[in-house]
Design an enzyme around this catalytic site. Structure first.
Site, PDB file in Angstrom:
ATOM      1  N   TYR A   1     -20.195 -40.281   7.053  1.00  0.00           N
ATOM      2  CA  TYR A   1     -18.731 -40.240   7.020  1.00  0.00           C
ATOM      3  C   TYR A   1     -18.147 -41.454   7.738  1.00  0.00           C
ATOM      4  CZ  TYR A   1     -13.970 -38.708   8.111  1.00  0.00           C
ATOM      5  OH  TYR A   1     -12.600 -38.636   8.236  1.00  0.00           O
TER       6      TYR A   1
ATOM      7  N   ASN B   1      -5.946 -39.997  -0.250  1.00  0.00           N
ATOM      8  CA  ASN B   1      -6.177 -39.060   0.850  1.00  0.00           C
ATOM      9  C   ASN B   1      -7.494 -38.304   0.721  1.00  0.00           C
ATOM     10  OD1 ASN B   1      -5.444 -36.917   2.986  1.00  0.00           O
ATOM     11  ND2 ASN B   1      -5.611 -35.714   1.091  1.00  0.00           N
TER      12      ASN B   1
ATOM     13  N   LYS C   1     -15.843 -44.562   6.158  1.00  0.00           N
ATOM     14  CA  LYS C   1     -14.493 -44.887   6.613  1.00  0.00           C
ATOM     15  C   LYS C   1     -14.408 -46.331   7.125  1.00  0.00           C
ATOM     16  CE  LYS C   1     -12.422 -41.046   5.635  1.00  0.00           C
ATOM     17  NZ  LYS C   1     -11.389 -41.009   4.564  1.00  0.00           N
TER      18      LYS C   1
END
Length: 263
Positions: free
Chosen positions: A158, A92, A162
């Site tokens: 970012y 996470n 991802k």
């Protein structure tokens, strides 16, 4: 279907447990009766989680700097000593700094990719080896984002991290399938309240208003999806990316604010 029932007694590792999503996931699995290994770089905040009502017997915390490969190996070693292996790993932990590409230096780029991509690779590799050794049909859940498919201004590093995490998820899925270990990505939607990315109320209201389903992501949304991916209800699902974002990654309602449908 109540996915939580079969999670009782299972061994679940959650990284970034002191963040908003990590906290939701820790509580969801803990209230389902799972034994928890909660980890975060913030040792003081992490220690407080041991007093949480969902912190079940057999659970433990381990402060870990996910940029340190030796620390990750230390976390895997702690899991081995306590449990032998984990049944579920939830990668996470992640960071979402904002900045234009022309202003992002090499150190910041490396920090983003170390935490968002390199750490899940190292931790999944270490935990999967323990699962294989103990013959455990485990579940790997990587917390990704709709940003993996939807580029955002000032968030390219970012988004890129991802996108790469989604590919890594599929890579582990195809290589671990023979051992009965599944790897999937879960993509929570917008959730205000991050300690590292403070947002104004006006910004929160604007973003929420443009989500197709008209609200932000809740603990119930993320928790139930995670329990599903950890349970036998998803036994034939691997290499998938599950958006739990009210349609936010599909598109924004902003384009249509001044138009009415023809009904």
């Amino acid at each position: 279907m109540d996915y939580a029932q079969e999670l009782a007694g299972k061994r679940v590792v959650v990284t970034g447990a002191c963040g908003i999503i990590g906290g939701w996931l820790a509580e969801t699995f803990g209230r389902a009766g799972a034994r928890l290994c909660l980890t975060d770089a913030r040792a003081d905040e992490l220690a407080k989680l041991k007093d949480a009502p969902y912190f079940t017997e057999g659970s433990f915390v381990q402060a870990t700097d996910l940029r340190d490969a030796d620390a990750i190996e230390g976390l895997a070693g702690a899991v081995r000593r306590h449990w032998g292996a984990a049944d579920v790993l939830v990668n996470n932990a992640g960071i979402y700094p904002s900045g234009f590409l022309l202003d992002v230096d090499a150190e910041e780029w490396d920090r983003i990719f170390d935490i968002n991509l390199r750490a899940p690779f190292l931790l999944t590799r270490a935990m999967a080896k323990l699962m294989i050794e103990q013959k455990i049909p485990g579940s790997i859940i990587n917390i990704s984002s709709g940003a993996a498919r939807k580029m955002r201004r000032t968030a390219c590093p970012y988004s890129t991290s991802k996108t790469a995490l989604d590919r890594l998820t599929k890579g582990f899925a195809i290589e671990l399938a023979e051992y009965g270990i599944r790897a999937n990505a879960l993509e929570p939607g917008f959730a205000a309240g991050s300690a590292v990315s403070s947002l104004s109320q006006a910004h929160v209201e604007t973003v929420t208003a443009n989500i197709p389903m008209g609200r932000a992501t809740t603990q119930q949304d993320v928790g139930q999806a995670a329990l599903f991916l950890a349970s036998s209800a998803s036994a034939y699902i691997t290499g998938a990316s599950l958006p739990v974002d009210g349609g936010n990654s599909i598109g924004s309602l902003a384009v249509y604010q001044d138009k009415k449908h023809a009904l």
